[in-house]
Design an enzyme around this catalytic site. Structure first.
Site, mmCIF file in Angstrom:
data_model
loop_
_atom_site.group_PDB
_atom_site.id
_atom_site.type_symbol
_atom_site.label_atom_id
_atom_site.label_comp_id
_atom_site.label_asym_id
_atom_site.label_seq_id
_atom_site.Cartn_x
_atom_site.Cartn_y
_atom_site.Cartn_z
ATOM 1 N N TYR A 159 26.138 -16.853 -32.088
ATOM 2 C CA TYR A 159 25.865 -17.990 -32.973
ATOM 3 C C TYR A 159 25.634 -17.602 -34.428
ATOM 4 C CZ TYR A 159 21.651 -17.072 -30.107
ATOM 5 O OH TYR A 159 20.663 -16.495 -29.358
ATOM 6 N N TYR A 217 15.608 -11.609 -27.561
ATOM 7 C CA TYR A 217 16.983 -11.900 -27.136
ATOM 8 C C TYR A 217 17.971 -10.826 -27.592
ATOM 9 C CZ TYR A 217 14.539 -16.264 -26.454
ATOM 10 O OH TYR A 217 13.615 -17.198 -26.067
ATOM 11 N N GLU A 272 4.890 -21.989 -24.761
ATOM 12 C CA GLU A 272 5.696 -20.881 -24.213
ATOM 13 C C GLU A 272 6.511 -20.184 -25.284
ATOM 14 O OE1 GLU A 272 8.200 -23.087 -21.616
ATOM 15 O OE2 GLU A 272 6.751 -23.119 -20.014
ATOM 16 N N PRO A 273 5.866 -19.540 -26.236
ATOM 17 C CA PRO A 273 6.639 -18.854 -27.268
ATOM 18 C C PRO A 273 7.293 -17.581 -26.748
ATOM 19 C CG PRO A 273 4.303 -18.398 -27.519
ATOM 20 C CD PRO A 273 4.412 -19.389 -26.400
ATOM 21 N N GLY A 274 8.492 -17.337 -27.196
ATOM 22 C CA GLY A 274 9.166 -16.072 -26.891
ATOM 23 C C GLY A 274 9.437 -15.354 -28.198
ATOM 24 N N ARG A 275 10.426 -15.918 -28.917
ATOM 25 C CA ARG A 275 10.873 -15.308 -30.176
ATOM 26 C C ARG A 275 9.707 -15.047 -31.137
ATOM 27 N NH1 ARG A 275 16.048 -15.969 -31.936
ATOM 28 N NH2 ARG A 275 16.294 -17.784 -30.578
ATOM 29 N N CYS A 284 35.373 -3.570 -29.194
ATOM 30 C CA CYS A 284 36.762 -3.946 -29.400
ATOM 31 C C CYS A 284 36.889 -5.440 -29.696
ATOM 32 C CB CYS A 284 37.584 -3.567 -28.186
ATOM 33 S SG CYS A 284 37.457 -1.819 -27.837
HETATM 34 C C1 LIG Z 1 11.829 -23.349 -21.050
HETATM 35 C C2 LIG Z 1 11.713 -22.436 -22.218
HETATM 36 N N1 LIG Z 1 10.493 -22.128 -22.700
HETATM 37 C C3 LIG Z 1 10.344 -21.276 -23.728
HETATM 38 C C4 LIG Z 1 11.420 -20.708 -24.363
HETATM 39 C C5 LIG Z 1 11.186 -19.750 -25.499
HETATM 40 O O1 LIG Z 1 11.773 -20.155 -26.690
HETATM 41 P P1 LIG Z 1 11.516 -19.345 -28.024
HETATM 42 O O2 LIG Z 1 11.901 -17.956 -27.789
HETATM 43 O O3 LIG Z 1 12.368 -20.029 -29.022
HETATM 44 O O4 LIG Z 1 10.062 -19.488 -28.357
HETATM 45 C C6 LIG Z 1 12.710 -21.015 -23.923
HETATM 46 C C7 LIG Z 1 13.892 -20.432 -24.602
HETATM 47 O O5 LIG Z 1 15.013 -20.732 -24.411
HETATM 48 C C8 LIG Z 1 12.858 -21.907 -22.819
HETATM 49 O O6 LIG Z 1 14.063 -22.228 -22.350
#
Ligand SMILES: Cc1ncc(COP(=O)(O)O)c(C=O)c1O
Length: 436
Positions: free
Chosen positions: A333, A388, A289-292, A360
């Site tokens: 962060y 994000y 499940e990649p996002g970033r 502000c």
């Molecule tokens: C359950 C789950 N899967 C996948 C991701 C995606 O993470 P990333 O963006 O670091 O790949 C997250 C991010 O918080 C998550 O909570």
């Protein structure tokens, strides 16, 4: 550093997807999120290829929280990826974008009743159960609808990833998931297995984000397959799905060297094979499940420079027309960024400045940026803002959220409109007694 299709054209202007960023700023206004479609698609493909070439049965999902916008979900779907969502809003966005519910996984550490009901009503592919109570709650919702729900157990494998503590999510001391130590994960699995309307399909973990070191991924895999083996021993559980979440890092700064997708996939698939062999288990379907990693480097934020304030002998502050409302990560962060002065991209970087947002608070976007001499009206392109940023944007100081454009082959399409001032007060109500 130039990422994806970024290049500096003959006029010394930064281009993305064949579009001049100066023209984009003029046409759509700033702050503006720009998404490099080709780079995003390429990364989706490369991620799939890295896993599919090494492992027989894989499902790669885009983690929707990284950039939840319908057009991006369409791209993800066209590229053959599934979708993971963490709220009713992300689920709704996915469904509106035309995602087939059975290719959606629902997460969340505190799912509401409406979220569970929506997941069951639409028939999402998997629900990741995060706590013991949720087993009974989801069972009740499924029973009421006469449905059977495929579930994963979200496990906290007790692995500490080398990343900022706010985005370490797989250690023992975390609100996410059920720990292996102490038996909570096992108890949830047993209950899910006994629940008449739930089908326990597998285990899930997500150890954190912006991770460069491959070792924690190997350790998490070892813990997860070890747990599956224990559950098999305890009640004959067969691990159909092993979902290892996301977390792989991207380049924010010039010197950043995250692992390549091939190195990462090799480490993960190698660990899954080794551990399954060790425990005499068949290979499960592997979910990622990649996002970033998919969208981070494909995003750039354009700002217009306003005030330039030089404090002799101290520093120069360059203020831009956005800040923590479109990018809260530096404040949250201490995230660090690179930026290019888009209209002076070919000029030598002779100055050192601090880039401030307009909010502000101290609102520092970049502590120290090496740049050409910056003047009011210049366009600043902050890189690697695809993940994000839009999805964490707020209306702090009643700033309208920026527009998003998708660029490719010299074409720019608006995919999220800029909020208008009317939008800011659209949901406000003044009670009658205050009207006098
Ligand atoms: C359950 C789950 N899967 C996948 C991701 C995606 O993470 P990333 O963006 O670091 O790949 C997250 C991010 O918080 C998550 O909570």
């Amino acid at each position: 550093m130039l990422l994806g299709t970024q290049r500096i054209n003959e006029e010394g202007v930064l281009e993305i997807g064949g579009c001049s960023t100066v023209e984009l700023a003029r046409e759509f206004g700033t702050p503006l999120y720009v998404v490099d479609e080709e780079y995003f698609r390429q990364t989706c493909r490369a991620y799939r290829a890295a896993f599919e070439s090494r492992y027989p049965n894989v499902q790669i999902s885009f983690s929707g929280k990284a950039f939840a916008a319908m057009a991006l979900f369409r791209i993800v779907e066209q590229e053959g990826l599934a979708l993971d969502v963490s709220s009713g809003g992300e689920l709704y966005t996915g469904l509106q974008a035309g995602f087939s519910p059975d290719r959606i996984v629902l997460h969340g550490s505190n799912k509401s009743q409406q979220e569970l009901e929506a997941a069951v009503a639409h028939g999402v592919g998997r629900v990741a159960i995060d706590n013991l109570e949720e087993v009974a709650r989801l069972q009740a919702v499924a029973e009421a609808r006469g449905a059977t729900v495929d579930v994963l157990i979200r496990v906290a494998p007790g692995v500490t990833a080398d990343t900022h503590s706010h985005i370490q999510t797989g250690k023992l001391d975390t609100k996410f998931g059920l720990a292996i130590v102490g038996g909570a994960a096992r108890a949830a699995a047993e209950r899910a297995r006994q629940a008449a309307n739930l089908r326990l399909r597998g285990l899930h973990c997500h150890i954190g984000s912006q991770i460069f070191d491959l070792e924690p991924f190997r350790q998490a895999t070892e813990m997860m397959v070890g747990l599956a083996a224990e559950l098999r021993e305890a009640f004959g559980f067969e691990l159909a799905d092993l979902d290892l979440g996301g977390g792989l890092g991207v380049r924010y700064l010039d010197g950043d060297q995250p692992p390549s997708l091939d190195e990462y996939a090799e480490a993960v698939t190698g660990a899954v094979r080794d551990q399954c062999e060790k425990h005499g288990m068949a290979l499960p379907r592997l979910l990622e499940e990649p996002g970033r990693r998919l969208v981070g480097e494909a995003g750039t934020t354009l700002y217009t420079v306003g005030v330039v304030k030089e404090i002799p002998g101290v520093r120069t502050y360059v203020s831009v027309d956005g800040g923590m409302s479109d990018n809260p990560r530096p404040a949250l962060y201490g995230a660090r960024y690179e930026a290019i002065v888009a209209n002076k991209a070919g000029e030598p970087r002779t100055a050192k400045v601090r880039v401030s947002g307009k909010h502000c608070e101290s609102d520092t976007l970049i502590e120290e940026l090496e740049a050409p001499e910056i003047a009011p009206g210049d366009i600043l392109a902050v890189q690697t803002t695809g993940a994000y940023n839009y999805s964490m944007a707020s209306n702090y100081n009643r700033m309208p959220r920026p527009a998003v454009v998708l660029v490719t082959g010299g074409t720019a399409d608006l995919i999220v409109e800029r909020e208008r001032l009317e939008d800011l007060v659209r949901l406000d109500r003044i009670p009658e007694r205050l009207r006098a």
